[in-house]
Design a protein around this motif. Sequence first.
Motif, PDB file in Angstrom:
ATOM      1  N   ASN A 136       0.860  -1.187   0.000  1.00 46.17           N
ATOM      2  CA  ASN A 136       0.000   0.000   0.000  1.00 46.17           C
ATOM      3  C   ASN A 136       0.894   1.234   0.000  1.00 46.17           C
ATOM      4  OD1 ASN A 136       0.744   0.695   2.644  1.00 46.17           O
ATOM      5  ND2 ASN A 136      -1.059  -0.244   3.581  1.00 46.17           N
ATOM      6  N   GLY A 137       0.262   2.410   0.075  1.00 44.02           N
ATOM      7  CA  GLY A 137       1.037   3.646  -0.067  1.00 44.02           C
ATOM      8  C   GLY A 137       1.447   4.292   1.248  1.00 44.02           C
ATOM      9  N   TRP A 138       1.424   3.545   2.356  1.00 50.20           N
ATOM     10  CA  TRP A 138       1.773   4.164   3.638  1.00 50.20           C
ATOM     11  C   TRP A 138       3.210   4.706   3.598  1.00 50.20           C
ATOM     12  CZ3 TRP A 138      -0.247   0.322   7.968  1.00 50.20           C
ATOM     13  CH2 TRP A 138      -1.635   0.202   7.825  1.00 50.20           C
ATOM     14  N   VAL A 139       3.361   5.861   4.266  1.00 52.87           N
ATOM     15  CA  VAL A 139       4.656   6.547   4.270  1.00 52.87           C
ATOM     16  C   VAL A 139       5.289   6.409   5.659  1.00 52.87           C
ATOM     17  CG1 VAL A 139       5.760   8.816   4.007  1.00 52.87           C
ATOM     18  CG2 VAL A 139       3.866   8.167   2.509  1.00 52.87           C
ATOM     19  N   SER A 140       6.582   6.133   5.697  1.00 49.82           N
ATOM     20  CA  SER A 140       7.295   5.994   6.971  1.00 49.82           C
ATOM     21  C   SER A 140       7.340   7.337   7.702  1.00 49.82           C
ATOM     22  CB  SER A 140       8.708   5.489   6.704  1.00 49.82           C
ATOM     23  OG  SER A 140       9.613   5.975   7.660  1.00 49.82           O
ATOM     24  N   GLU A 141       7.308   7.273   9.039  1.00 48.20           N
ATOM     25  CA  GLU A 141       7.418   8.492   9.856  1.00 48.20           C
ATOM     26  C   GLU A 141       8.748   9.208   9.595  1.00 48.20           C
ATOM     27  OE1 GLU A 141       5.004   9.463  12.233  1.00 48.20           O
ATOM     28  OE2 GLU A 141       3.744   7.802  11.584  1.00 48.20           O
ATOM     29  N   PHE A 142       9.706   8.485   9.100  1.00 42.94           N
ATOM     30  CA  PHE A 142      11.014   9.079   8.801  1.00 42.94           C
ATOM     31  C   PHE A 142      11.143   9.456   7.327  1.00 42.94           C
ATOM     32  CE2 PHE A 142      13.182   6.387  12.367  1.00 42.94           C
ATOM     33  CZ  PHE A 142      12.710   7.271  13.325  1.00 42.94           C
ATOM     34  N   GLY A 143      10.053   9.355   6.576  1.00 42.20           N
ATOM     35  CA  GLY A 143      10.107   9.645   5.143  1.00 42.20           C
ATOM     36  C   GLY A 143      10.306   8.369   4.330  1.00 42.20           C
ATOM     37  N   GLY A 144       9.873   8.405   3.078  1.00 40.68           N
ATOM     38  CA  GLY A 144      10.010   7.228   2.209  1.00 40.68           C
ATOM     39  C   GLY A 144       8.925   6.210   2.505  1.00 40.68           C
ATOM     40  N   PRO A 145       8.877   5.124   1.707  1.00 38.88           N
ATOM     41  CA  PRO A 145       7.831   4.130   1.893  1.00 38.88           C
ATOM     42  C   PRO A 145       7.951   3.403   3.228  1.00 38.88           C
ATOM     43  CG  PRO A 145       9.380   3.456   0.178  1.00 38.88           C
ATOM     44  CD  PRO A 145       9.789   4.823   0.602  1.00 38.88           C
ATOM     45  N   ALA A 146       6.793   2.988   3.765  1.00 37.38           N
ATOM     46  CA  ALA A 146       6.769   2.257   5.033  1.00 37.38           C
ATOM     47  C   ALA A 146       6.918   0.750   4.811  1.00 37.38           C
ATOM     48  CB  ALA A 146       5.469   2.561   5.775  1.00 37.38           C
ATOM     49  N   TRP A 147       7.360   0.365   3.642  1.00 34.28           N
ATOM     50  CA  TRP A 147       7.524  -1.052   3.310  1.00 34.28           C
ATOM     51  C   TRP A 147       8.908  -1.298   2.732  1.00 34.28           C
ATOM     52  CZ3 TRP A 147       3.590  -4.543   4.223  1.00 34.28           C
ATOM     53  CH2 TRP A 147       2.310  -4.003   4.467  1.00 34.28           C
ATOM     54  N   SER A 148       9.482  -2.452   3.057  1.00 35.82           N
ATOM     55  CA  SER A 148      10.716  -2.886   2.385  1.00 35.82           C
ATOM     56  C   SER A 148      10.508  -4.313   1.910  1.00 35.82           C
ATOM     57  CB  SER A 148      11.914  -2.830   3.336  1.00 35.82           C
ATOM     58  OG  SER A 148      12.269  -1.486   3.567  1.00 35.82           O
ATOM     59  N   ARG A 149      11.176  -4.630   0.826  1.00 44.04           N
ATOM     60  CA  ARG A 149      11.014  -5.959   0.238  1.00 44.04           C
ATOM     61  C   ARG A 149      12.187  -6.847   0.639  1.00 44.04           C
ATOM     62  NH1 ARG A 149       9.459  -7.318  -6.052  1.00 44.04           N
ATOM     63  NH2 ARG A 149       8.489  -9.319  -5.534  1.00 44.04           N
ATOM     64  N   VAL A 150      11.881  -8.072   0.993  1.00 41.33           N
ATOM     65  CA  VAL A 150      12.957  -8.975   1.387  1.00 41.33           C
ATOM     66  C   VAL A 150      13.388  -9.831   0.195  1.00 41.33           C
ATOM     67  CG1 VAL A 150      12.144  -9.009   3.779  1.00 41.33           C
ATOM     68  CG2 VAL A 150      11.470 -10.856   2.259  1.00 41.33           C
ATOM     69  N   THR A 151      14.555 -10.388   0.347  1.00 41.82           N
ATOM     70  CA  THR A 151      15.092 -11.257  -0.692  1.00 41.82           C
ATOM     71  C   THR A 151      15.009 -12.696  -0.201  1.00 41.82           C
ATOM     72  OG1 THR A 151      16.600  -9.483  -1.224  1.00 41.82           O
ATOM     73  CG2 THR A 151      17.173 -11.634  -2.097  1.00 41.82           C
ATOM     74  N   GLY A 152      14.495 -13.566  -1.033  1.00 47.37           N
ATOM     75  CA  GLY A 152      14.349 -14.966  -0.631  1.00 47.37           C
ATOM     76  C   GLY A 152      15.679 -15.705  -0.653  1.00 47.37           C
TER      77      GLY A 152
END
Length: 548
Positions: free
Chosen positions: A145-161
């Motif tokens: 979704n489009g949630w924004v981090s309190e510190f700026g930038g996206p509130a999501w990060s993608r992991v690597t399998g």
Amino acid sequence: MNSDDPDWWRGAAIYQVYPRSFADGNGDGMGDLAGVRSRLPYLAALGVDAVWFTPWYPSPMADGGYDVADYRGVDPRFGDLAEAEGLIEDALAVGIRTIIDVVPNHISDQHEWFRSALAAGPGSPERDRFWFRDGRGPGGEQAPNGWVSEFGGPAWSRVTGPDGEPEQWYLHLFAPGQPDLNWHHPDVVTEHEEVLRFWFDRGAGGIRIDSAALLAKDPSLPDVTEPTAPGQHPYVDREELQEIYRAWRKVAESYGPDRVLIGELWLPDAERFARYLRPGVLHSAFNFDFMTAPWTAADLRPSISNTLELHDGVGAPATWVLSNHDVTRPVTRYGRTETGFAFERKRFGVPTDPALGRRRARAAALLAMALPGAYYLYQGEELGLPEADIPRDRIDDPMHARSGGVDPGRDGCRVPLPWSGAEPPYGFSPAGVETWLPQPPDWAALTVAAQEADPGSMLALYRAALALRARRPELGASGPDAAFAWTELGPDVIAFRRGARFVSVTNFGDAPVDLAAGDLAGWTALLASAPTEGGLLPADTTVWLTVH
Ligand code: GLC
């Protein structure tokens, strides 16, 4: 303060220690718990009732320790659990209670739970303790979704399998090293109740709850569409929080009425804020409305009256806060054209008038300490430290990088304290040791030693004010002797009585206030933030008066 008083917190003076920057006991350039233990006499002489420690747990320090890898330990840089236990005990022996910082919204990505969630893979029960989701779009390359981090930038990060391919995303309302916990999961609930018990068992007098308004999420994770109805935002101030904290309250009360919960609640709606302070929920919360208000009577008076009214309505004591480890130091802020605080306005190089800022910070301290309720002070406030300029290549705070280098971050108020001497490290560490954040070269006059020798110093003012506050029955807690009533002295003045024989007067205007006139005739000064000559209270000055 009577050390057996179960209501101690209602009128306490509570000092915030940022352990990395208080005192360095082992000489590595970073503060630690041994350093704090060695400086307990300083805190006792200052006259504080409790110390709140920002997190001391093992942490990779992606966000200054607010990324907790183990809630039951102490980071080796700060000491160990035995040192913390010794500190809590030593502090109690000099009449100081300890408040522990608990961070329930998120943990560190190095915490055992997150590591096992990564290893266990998509769909595993381990991942249910967090907010893992597949990405949107073909190949899932867009955040869920489009949630924004309190510190700026996206509130999501993608992991690597394990195969090296991009895999699911996880939610972090703060830095990527701080994955958000799923408070719908029973493990998360139980774990935190056990963590509270862990620290109460070790003698903690209270718990400061980090980011207390953010824990609960709408599990459908909808995009944020403002404005939302009260309690309906997808992750701020949701109703479920009331139940979480009612359960915490039961844990605290099982240890006695003197163990308290203090919420960090950044909520613009004062009535929503007060709901957390209803009986059976939290004991107390930081008053950010007052802390961030501009230095004018027109802003501070309504802030004070709304605060008192809302807290009275729920039977909770107000708190008065001028600074903490997240905001610009008062002497710097009050010397600017824009004297209010807002995270989004933080920039490099905003001009300030240090003399004016210092004068106002002195007046603000006396004003805040005279109001009914608890007073919080952040280390270095009692020394009048200004916000320090940190060279960009030494900035540690993730807020700086995540803002794209626009926001200077919060390190300017986190600089190691100057204790003595004429040059860095000013007695913080042994001579010649480089401190983890650089100290300014012009702080020699701001050291504790220099200020102890100067009766006109900020430290002398804080000591005198805290001593008076502790001694006079009118100050601090509310009660029959401490009733609060406004005294009307014009639009540029904030004046109020506490009980029958105490008045605090702050002049925000340019015209001096005649203290010998009207209602105040015959009153004498107990303490003033600047000299009052000929019975006139000058601009940006607070005086405490009494009548015999
Ligand atoms: C609180 C802390 C702040 C931290 C954030 C995330 O606002 O005071 O320092 O960065 O929570 O834990």
